[in-house]
Design an enzyme around this catalytic site. Structure first.
Site, PDB file in Angstrom:
ATOM      1  N   GLY A  31      34.251  24.101 -19.119  1.00  0.00           N
ATOM      2  CA  GLY A  31      34.275  24.707 -17.917  1.00  0.00           C
ATOM      3  C   GLY A  31      33.499  25.922 -17.562  1.00  0.00           C
ATOM      4  O   GLY A  31      32.665  26.279 -18.337  1.00  0.00           O
ATOM      5  N   ASN A  32      33.419  26.041 -16.153  1.00  0.00           N
ATOM      6  CA  ASN A  32      32.514  27.366 -15.642  1.00  0.00           C
ATOM      7  C   ASN A  32      33.205  27.666 -14.533  1.00  0.00           C
ATOM      8  O   ASN A  32      33.784  26.697 -13.479  1.00  0.00           O
ATOM      9  CB  ASN A  32      31.016  26.966 -15.608  1.00  0.00           C
ATOM     10  CG  ASN A  32      30.876  25.423 -15.298  1.00  0.00           C
ATOM     11  OD1 ASN A  32      31.172  25.117 -14.068  1.00  0.00           O
ATOM     12  ND2 ASN A  32      30.360  24.473 -16.230  1.00  0.00           N
ATOM     13  N   SER A  46      26.371  30.275 -20.291  1.00  0.00           N
ATOM     14  CA  SER A  46      26.276  29.133 -20.852  1.00  0.00           C
ATOM     15  C   SER A  46      26.732  29.202 -22.566  1.00  0.00           C
ATOM     16  O   SER A  46      26.381  30.435 -22.981  1.00  0.00           O
ATOM     17  CB  SER A  46      25.301  28.260 -20.841  1.00  0.00           C
ATOM     18  OG  SER A  46      25.089  27.291 -21.969  1.00  0.00           O
ATOM     19  N   SER A  76      25.624  29.068 -16.802  1.00  0.00           N
ATOM     20  CA  SER A  76      26.266  27.926 -17.098  1.00  0.00           C
ATOM     21  C   SER A  76      25.359  26.549 -16.670  1.00  0.00           C
ATOM     22  O   SER A  76      24.606  26.874 -15.974  1.00  0.00           O
ATOM     23  CB  SER A  76      27.617  27.688 -16.503  1.00  0.00           C
ATOM     24  OG  SER A  76      28.115  26.392 -16.151  1.00  0.00           O
ATOM     25  N   GLU A  78      26.245  24.236 -15.456  1.00  0.00           N
ATOM     26  CA  GLU A  78      26.427  23.489 -13.797  1.00  0.00           C
ATOM     27  C   GLU A  78      26.047  24.581 -12.776  1.00  0.00           C
ATOM     28  O   GLU A  78      26.406  24.635 -11.796  1.00  0.00           O
ATOM     29  CB  GLU A  78      27.900  23.379 -13.869  1.00  0.00           C
ATOM     30  CG  GLU A  78      28.395  22.368 -14.821  1.00  0.00           C
ATOM     31  CD  GLU A  78      27.951  20.780 -14.665  1.00  0.00           C
ATOM     32  OE1 GLU A  78      27.146  20.769 -13.737  1.00  0.00           O
ATOM     33  OE2 GLU A  78      28.583  19.806 -15.390  1.00  0.00           O
ATOM     34  N   HIS A  99      38.259  21.079 -17.031  1.00  0.00           N
ATOM     35  CA  HIS A  99      38.410  19.808 -17.867  1.00  0.00           C
ATOM     36  C   HIS A  99      39.926  19.735 -18.167  1.00  0.00           C
ATOM     37  O   HIS A  99      40.152  19.399 -19.254  1.00  0.00           O
ATOM     38  CB  HIS A  99      37.773  19.755 -19.001  1.00  0.00           C
ATOM     39  CG  HIS A  99      35.904  20.098 -18.786  1.00  0.00           C
ATOM     40  ND1 HIS A  99      35.300  20.638 -19.938  1.00  0.00           N
ATOM     41  CD2 HIS A  99      35.322  19.863 -17.767  1.00  0.00           C
ATOM     42  CE1 HIS A  99      33.926  20.588 -19.418  1.00  0.00           C
ATOM     43  NE2 HIS A  99      34.076  20.260 -18.187  1.00  0.00           N
TER      44      HIS A  99
HETATM   45 ZN   LIG Z   1      32.424  19.995 -16.930  1.00  0.00          ZN
END
Ligand SMILES: [Zn+2]
Length: 222
Positions: A31-32, A46, A76, A78, A99
């Site tokens: 997750g982020n 990250s 991260s 993402e 998630h």
């Molecule tokens: Zn993810």
């Protein structure tokens, strides 16, 4: 931008990151989350479990240029998903990507999450769906960006959930409510044919003055 705004955002991110882990919405370093502070977004680094991030460790990234201003840790993976979403819809102030188990389970068997109960109708509204693409790529960032103008909650097939909000609190509550909805829907489907809210019932909830008040309050509170 004042230092105090950035500091406030850092503290809020730290608070909600810990709530996300405490509620089991991610496990391990998954997750982020991010939030805007002026022209910057502050994003999780990250490789950290969200609950371990200290207020000073959130990474500053310029939204316009994508430039990462802190170099001690990497942002991260993402980062593009967050950047593209903020660029696409300037109303978004915070993004929560998790998630959650029931959301992921739901995406394995269904592409839709019907309207089931009043809090879902009032706080989230319609949830959308993005078919599986490789995480961390601009394919995922583009797919999410294409949805954030119209939807605040996006299920990612075989992956998880993205919610947005006018502040972190709103984005976080939406994550909780969507996960609860997925859990209820899966339980109901396993037991029989779920009776879902009709469009008319959904619209009726959205038009309640008391719900409008609650949503407004949620967006104002920090
Ligand atoms: Zn993810």
């Amino acid at each position: 931008m004042t230092q105090s705004l950035e500091q406030q955002v850092r503290e809020e991110l730290t608070l909600y990151a810990r709530k996300i882990v405490a509620k089991g919405l991610v496990v391990g370093p998954g997750g982020n989350i991010s939030a805007k502070a002026g022209d910057l977004m502050l994003l999780s680094p990250s490789g950290f479990a969200l609950e371990d991030i200290e207020p000073h460790q959130w990474i500053r990234v310029e939204i316009g240029s994508g430039k990462v201003l802190d170099t001690e840790f990497r942002p991260s993976s993402e980062v593009l998903m967050h950047l593209y979403a903020y660029r696409e819809n300037p109303d978004i102030q915070a993004i929560v990507h998790t998630h959650p188990a029931y959301c992921i389970a739901l995406t394995l068997v269904s592409r839709e999450l019907p309207m089931l109960f009043p809090d879902q109708a009032a706080l989230v509204g319609e949830v959308t769906f993005v078919p599986y693409v490789l995480p961390t790529t601009d394919l995922l960032a583009d797919a999410v960006a294409a949805k954030v103008g119209q939807y605040n909650s996006i299920l990612l097939e075989n992956h998880g959930l993205v919610t947005t909000g006018k502040n972190l609190r709103e984005a976080y509550y939406r994550t909780e409510v969507v996960e609860e909805s997925a859990k209820i829907y899966l339980a109901a489907k396993a037991a029989g044919t779920p009776k879902v809210l009709t469009d008319a019932e959904y619209k009726e909830i959205q038009s309640l003055e008391s719900e409008a008040y609650r949503v407004q309050l949620l967006q104002k509170l920090q």
